[in-house]
Design a protein around this motif. Structure first.
Motif, PDB file in Angstrom:
ATOM      1  N   GLY A   1     -37.571  50.933  -3.221  1.00  0.00           N
ATOM      2  CA  GLY A   1     -37.496  49.753  -4.091  1.00  0.00           C
ATOM      3  C   GLY A   1     -36.082  49.613  -4.624  1.00  0.00           C
ATOM      4  O   GLY A   1     -35.140  49.323  -3.886  1.00  0.00           O
ATOM      5  N   GLY A   2     -35.914  49.883  -5.932  1.00  0.00           N
ATOM      6  CA  GLY A   2     -34.594  49.738  -6.541  1.00  0.00           C
ATOM      7  C   GLY A   2     -33.716  50.961  -6.400  1.00  0.00           C
ATOM      8  O   GLY A   2     -32.564  50.968  -6.833  1.00  0.00           O
ATOM      9  N   ASN A   3     -34.275  52.033  -5.826  1.00  0.00           N
ATOM     10  CA  ASN A   3     -33.541  53.306  -5.638  1.00  0.00           C
ATOM     11  C   ASN A   3     -33.020  53.869  -6.954  1.00  0.00           C
ATOM     12  O   ASN A   3     -31.921  54.425  -7.001  1.00  0.00           O
ATOM     13  CB  ASN A   3     -32.391  53.112  -4.634  1.00  0.00           C
ATOM     14  N   THR A   4     -33.811  53.724  -8.012  1.00  0.00           N
ATOM     15  CA  THR A   4     -33.432  54.313  -9.310  1.00  0.00           C
ATOM     16  C   THR A   4     -34.247  55.571  -9.612  1.00  0.00           C
ATOM     17  O   THR A   4     -34.099  56.160 -10.685  1.00  0.00           O
ATOM     18  CB  THR A   4     -33.649  53.326 -10.479  1.00  0.00           C
ATOM     19  N   GLY A   5     -35.117  55.970  -8.698  1.00  0.00           N
ATOM     20  CA  GLY A   5     -35.986  57.127  -8.934  1.00  0.00           C
ATOM     21  C   GLY A   5     -35.156  58.378  -9.219  1.00  0.00           C
ATOM     22  O   GLY A   5     -34.047  58.534  -8.697  1.00  0.00           O
ATOM     23  N   THR A  32     -44.339  55.192  -8.578  1.00  0.00           N
ATOM     24  CA  THR A  32     -44.056  56.367  -9.407  1.00  0.00           C
ATOM     25  C   THR A  32     -44.934  56.406 -10.661  1.00  0.00           C
ATOM     26  O   THR A  32     -44.813  57.326 -11.460  1.00  0.00           O
ATOM     27  CB  THR A  32     -42.575  56.383  -9.865  1.00  0.00           C
ATOM     28  N   ARG A  52     -37.743  48.214  -9.179  1.00  0.00           N
ATOM     29  CA  ARG A  52     -38.582  47.134  -8.632  1.00  0.00           C
ATOM     30  C   ARG A  52     -40.063  47.465  -8.795  1.00  0.00           C
ATOM     31  O   ARG A  52     -40.434  48.646  -8.876  1.00  0.00           O
ATOM     32  CB  ARG A  52     -38.217  46.902  -7.156  1.00  0.00           C
ATOM     33  N   VAL A 108     -46.669  49.551  -1.065  1.00  0.00           N
ATOM     34  CA  VAL A 108     -47.104  48.459  -1.940  1.00  0.00           C
ATOM     35  C   VAL A 108     -46.264  47.222  -1.605  1.00  0.00           C
ATOM     36  O   VAL A 108     -45.027  47.301  -1.593  1.00  0.00           O
ATOM     37  CB  VAL A 108     -46.899  48.837  -3.425  1.00  0.00           C
ATOM     38  N   GLY A 144     -43.302  55.493 -16.604  1.00  0.00           N
ATOM     39  CA  GLY A 144     -43.670  55.545 -18.025  1.00  0.00           C
ATOM     40  C   GLY A 144     -42.726  54.679 -18.842  1.00  0.00           C
ATOM     41  O   GLY A 144     -42.800  53.467 -18.811  1.00  0.00           O
ATOM     42  N   PRO A 199     -40.405  54.408   2.055  1.00  0.00           N
ATOM     43  CA  PRO A 199     -40.371  53.143   1.304  1.00  0.00           C
ATOM     44  C   PRO A 199     -39.312  53.222   0.214  1.00  0.00           C
ATOM     45  O   PRO A 199     -39.088  54.279  -0.370  1.00  0.00           O
ATOM     46  CB  PRO A 199     -41.770  53.053   0.681  1.00  0.00           C
TER      47      PRO A 199
HETATM   48  P1  FAD Z   1     -37.325  53.856  -5.886  1.00  0.00           P
HETATM   49  O1  FAD Z   1     -36.369  54.773  -6.529  1.00  0.00           O
HETATM   50  O2  FAD Z   1     -36.818  52.972  -4.831  1.00  0.00           O
HETATM   51  O3  FAD Z   1     -38.541  54.714  -5.297  1.00  0.00           O
HETATM   52  C1  FAD Z   1     -39.238  55.634  -6.088  1.00  0.00           C
HETATM   53  C2  FAD Z   1     -40.420  56.198  -5.278  1.00  0.00           C
HETATM   54  O4  FAD Z   1     -41.350  55.157  -5.011  1.00  0.00           O
HETATM   55  C3  FAD Z   1     -40.034  56.755  -3.919  1.00  0.00           C
HETATM   56  O5  FAD Z   1     -40.885  57.811  -3.605  1.00  0.00           O
HETATM   57  C4  FAD Z   1     -40.275  55.599  -2.958  1.00  0.00           C
HETATM   58  O6  FAD Z   1     -40.546  56.025  -1.651  1.00  0.00           O
HETATM   59  C5  FAD Z   1     -41.489  54.934  -3.596  1.00  0.00           C
HETATM   60  N1  FAD Z   1     -41.550  53.484  -3.403  1.00  0.00           N
HETATM   61  C6  FAD Z   1     -40.622  52.563  -3.760  1.00  0.00           C
HETATM   62  N2  FAD Z   1     -41.072  51.328  -3.495  1.00  0.00           N
HETATM   63  C7  FAD Z   1     -42.301  51.477  -2.947  1.00  0.00           C
HETATM   64  C8  FAD Z   1     -43.281  50.567  -2.457  1.00  0.00           C
HETATM   65  N3  FAD Z   1     -43.077  49.258  -2.484  1.00  0.00           N
HETATM   66  N4  FAD Z   1     -44.441  51.070  -1.970  1.00  0.00           N
HETATM   67  C9  FAD Z   1     -44.653  52.403  -1.946  1.00  0.00           C
HETATM   68  N5  FAD Z   1     -43.760  53.303  -2.378  1.00  0.00           N
HETATM   69  C10 FAD Z   1     -42.609  52.839  -2.883  1.00  0.00           C
HETATM   70  N6  FAD Z   1     -38.800  56.477 -15.137  1.00  0.00           N
HETATM   71  C11 FAD Z   1     -39.772  56.519 -16.081  1.00  0.00           C
HETATM   72  O7  FAD Z   1     -40.927  56.738 -15.737  1.00  0.00           O
HETATM   73  N7  FAD Z   1     -39.491  56.320 -17.404  1.00  0.00           N
HETATM   74  C12 FAD Z   1     -38.243  56.070 -17.837  1.00  0.00           C
HETATM   75  O8  FAD Z   1     -38.019  55.914 -19.033  1.00  0.00           O
HETATM   76  C13 FAD Z   1     -37.193  56.004 -16.864  1.00  0.00           C
HETATM   77  N8  FAD Z   1     -35.932  55.735 -17.236  1.00  0.00           N
HETATM   78  C14 FAD Z   1     -34.944  55.733 -16.291  1.00  0.00           C
HETATM   79  C15 FAD Z   1     -33.636  55.493 -16.708  1.00  0.00           C
HETATM   80  C16 FAD Z   1     -32.602  55.499 -15.788  1.00  0.00           C
HETATM   81  C17 FAD Z   1     -31.187  55.233 -16.252  1.00  0.00           C
HETATM   82  C18 FAD Z   1     -32.884  55.731 -14.418  1.00  0.00           C
HETATM   83  C19 FAD Z   1     -31.793  55.717 -13.391  1.00  0.00           C
HETATM   84  C20 FAD Z   1     -34.177  55.962 -14.004  1.00  0.00           C
HETATM   85  C21 FAD Z   1     -35.215  55.981 -14.933  1.00  0.00           C
HETATM   86  N9  FAD Z   1     -36.536  56.226 -14.553  1.00  0.00           N
HETATM   87  C22 FAD Z   1     -37.529  56.241 -15.497  1.00  0.00           C
HETATM   88  C23 FAD Z   1     -36.858  56.509 -13.157  1.00  0.00           C
HETATM   89  C24 FAD Z   1     -37.049  55.245 -12.270  1.00  0.00           C
HETATM   90  O9  FAD Z   1     -36.448  54.128 -12.830  1.00  0.00           O
HETATM   91  C25 FAD Z   1     -38.519  54.964 -12.075  1.00  0.00           C
HETATM   92  O10 FAD Z   1     -39.082  56.047 -11.375  1.00  0.00           O
HETATM   93  C26 FAD Z   1     -38.818  53.682 -11.306  1.00  0.00           C
HETATM   94  O11 FAD Z   1     -40.203  53.500 -11.298  1.00  0.00           O
HETATM   95  C27 FAD Z   1     -38.333  53.691  -9.863  1.00  0.00           C
HETATM   96  O12 FAD Z   1     -38.411  52.379  -9.331  1.00  0.00           O
HETATM   97  P2  FAD Z   1     -37.541  51.970  -8.061  1.00  0.00           P
HETATM   98  O13 FAD Z   1     -37.917  50.599  -7.663  1.00  0.00           O
HETATM   99  O14 FAD Z   1     -36.118  52.220  -8.315  1.00  0.00           O
HETATM  100  O15 FAD Z   1     -38.110  53.001  -6.985  1.00  0.00           O
END
Ligand code: FAD
Ligand code: 2HG
Ligand code: ZN
Length: 463
Positions: free
Chosen positions: A71-75, A149, A142, A208, A152, A69
């Motif tokens: 989302g925004g690929n920022t993990g 994740t 997203r 989700v 926080g 899965p």
């Molecule tokens: P993704 O990177 O796409 O995915 C993250 C994980 O969730 C993967 O394991 C994926 O398989 C899973 N996933 C994604 N979408 C779904 C779905 N719909 N259903 C089930 N599983 C799914 N994190 C913090 O906690 N605190 C911070 O302060 C913080 N600051 C950040 C700052 C920067 C500049 C960056 C680049 C990242 C930061 N992060 C932070 C990390 C990141 O932003 C978080 O982890 C965020 O929750 C990831 O969301 P995403 O949509 O990009 O998920």
């Protein structure tokens, strides 16, 4: 799975030809934000609704294809990046972005999993409500990824982690069933709280597709200060005093190092209004009631009298406050531009943070004498990003394990908020107890007996 062609045909039939990407078109989805993990998926499929997600999952399960899965690929833990086998299917939620309903009285919002955090926050703000989840990636992360994740960020001190904001969830299970509990309820003790299985489990137990989140009143007043402190002990004393004097209005208590501010100045061209100290605090309080600025001024006065602060600015305007936050939010990008780091996302009890920093600092001086540090984070949550720069690639594993060993000695966590993904899964396996391994394995196998949901992430593959 050997031949991916029949599965590709099926996915195209379900979602339409243009919603299935292959080859070079998958590039942006196949690498993580840090450019650290690189995968080769069979394809990226971009469903338009929950029914399509469910049918894609069912088809992948039938074909024995692993599902990742995204989302925004920022993990920051490589959780959304597939392996290099060319057989895994990325299910991207980026077309499911609807904000279905905002209830300003019940203070809830119902959204699809692909909605971008900033967009949902803006929509809530239009209703005079706040979605209290803030992080530097909020313009791209997203809702589904944030939930997966248990993200926080800077509001945790006051409002808790994402888990504390989730009232209801809709999830596609590994066998394609849809578990729909999109309830706008503050209280619901009817049986197991099944949604918890999908919060913070990084897509390893289901996808989700939609959520109901809790909103809070939008604070009318805020006070933001950047304060230079002589040392970590003083920062902790100031934290204790801020809790006593500002209490529930305190929403952020962030630590930034002087070295971190120097990185931001050098690589992002942003200069701080204070300088010359080893450590800084960025503190924010918010309230619906007036009097906040006076309370913040009194706190600062106390800090100077007690010797807990050596310099500081209390923002005079919203623009100045935003500028202070910009410094904090640029730390990750500045670090990347400076060559990146071995990242650690650790937490320890806040009362032990000073001792932790001394011990880990001593350890590094002998293990990696050339290392430079970018240490910052959510001091009020006991959560530090202890990022170690200027270490040879070959020594990364040794440094990573050595830092985690100090964390373990301080009864801390090796992942406070970013999750395990693929980056930390081996370290978790090394440090977790036998009952933790056993229960994790049993939950994973009960929900995902085929092991197809985000394979190799969170749960060690051989567990
Ligand atoms: P993704 O990177 O796409 O995915 C993250 C994980 O969730 C993967 O394991 C994926 O398989 C899973 N996933 C994604 N979408 C779904 C779905 N719909 N259903 C089930 N599983 C799914 N994190 C913090 O906690 N605190 C911070 O302060 C913080 N600051 C950040 C700052 C920067 C500049 C960056 C680049 C990242 C930061 N992060 C932070 C990390 C990141 O932003 C978080 O982890 C965020 O929750 C990831 O969301 P995403 O949509 O990009 O998920
Ligand atoms: C933050 O607090 C994020 O800004 C990112 O969690 C931390 O870059 C990091 O290590
Ligand atoms: Zn953080």
């Amino acid at each position: 799975m050997t031949d991916g062609a029949p599965l590709l045909d099926t996915l195209r039939r379900i979602c339409g030809d243009t919603a299935v990407l292959t080859g070079g078109d998958t590039a942006a989805y196949a690498t993580d934000w840090r450019d650290m993990f690189h995968g080769t998926p069979l394809c990226v499929v971009r469903p338009a609704n929950t029914d399509e997600v469910a049918r894609c999952v069912t088809s992948c399960a039938k074909a024995g294809a692993g599902i990742v899965p995204q989302g925004g690929n920022t993990g920051l833990a490589g959780g959304a990046t597939p392996d290099a086998s060319g057989t895994q299917v990325i299910i991207a939620l980026d077309r499911m972005t609807a904000i279905r309903h905002i209830d300003p009285i019940g203070m809830t919002v119902e959204v699809e999993a692909g909605a971008i955090l900033q967009t949902v926050k803006d929509a809530a703000e239009n209703e005079n409500r706040l979605l209290p989840l803030s992080l530097a990636a909020e313009g791209s992360a997203r809702i589904g990824g944030l939930i997966a994740t248990n993200a926080g960020g800077i509001d945790v001190l006051r409002y808790g982690m994402t888990r504390a904001l989730v009232l209801g969830l809709e999830v596609v299970l590994p066998d394609g069933q849809v578990l729909s509990r999109l309830r706008h309820l503050r209280k619901d003790n009817a049986g197991y709280d099944l949604k918890q299985l999908f919060i913070g489990t990084e897509g390893s137990l289901g996808i989700v597709t939609a959520a109901v989140l809790r909103l809070v009143p939008l604070p009318r007043h805020r006070a933001t200060a950047l304060i230079a402190v002589p040392d970590i002990a003083a920062a902790v004393r100031l934290y204790e005093r801020a809790q006593s004097d500002i209490g529930e209005a305190l929403s952020a208590f962030e630590l930034i190092s002087g070295d971190g501010l120097a990185l931001v100045a050098r690589h992002m061209g942003q200069d701080a209004p204070v300088s010359g100290a080893e450590w800084y605090l960025l503190i924010e309080a918010g309230s619906s009631l007036p009097g906040l600025r006076e309370a913040a001024e009194a706190l600062l006065e106390t800090a100077f009298e007690e010797g807990w602060a050596t310099d500081g600015v209390l923002a005079e305007s919203e623009a100045q406050a935003d500028g202070l936050w910009q410094l904090r939010e640029s730390l990750t990008e500045a670090e990347g531009k400076a060559g990146g780091a071995i990242k650690h996302d650790i937490s320890v009890p806040i009362t032990g943070i000073d001792a932790f920093l001394s011990e880990v600092g001593d350890m590094l001086r002998s293990t990696a004498p050339d290392a430079r540090l970018n240490v910052f984070g959510h001091l009020g949550d006991g959560n530090l990003h202890y990022n170690v720069m200027n270490v040879a690639k070959a020594d990364a594993g040794t440094v990573n394990a050595a830092v985690h060993d100090v964390v373990a000695r301080h009864a801390g966590s090796i992942s406070a908020e970013h999750g395990l993904g693929q980056y930390r899964v081996a370290e978790w396996a090394r440090l977790a107890s036998a009952p933790e391994h056993d229960l994790t394995r049993r939950i994973k196998h009960a929900l995902d007996p085929g092991g197809l949901m985000n394979p190799g992430k969170v749960v060690p593959q051989d567990d």
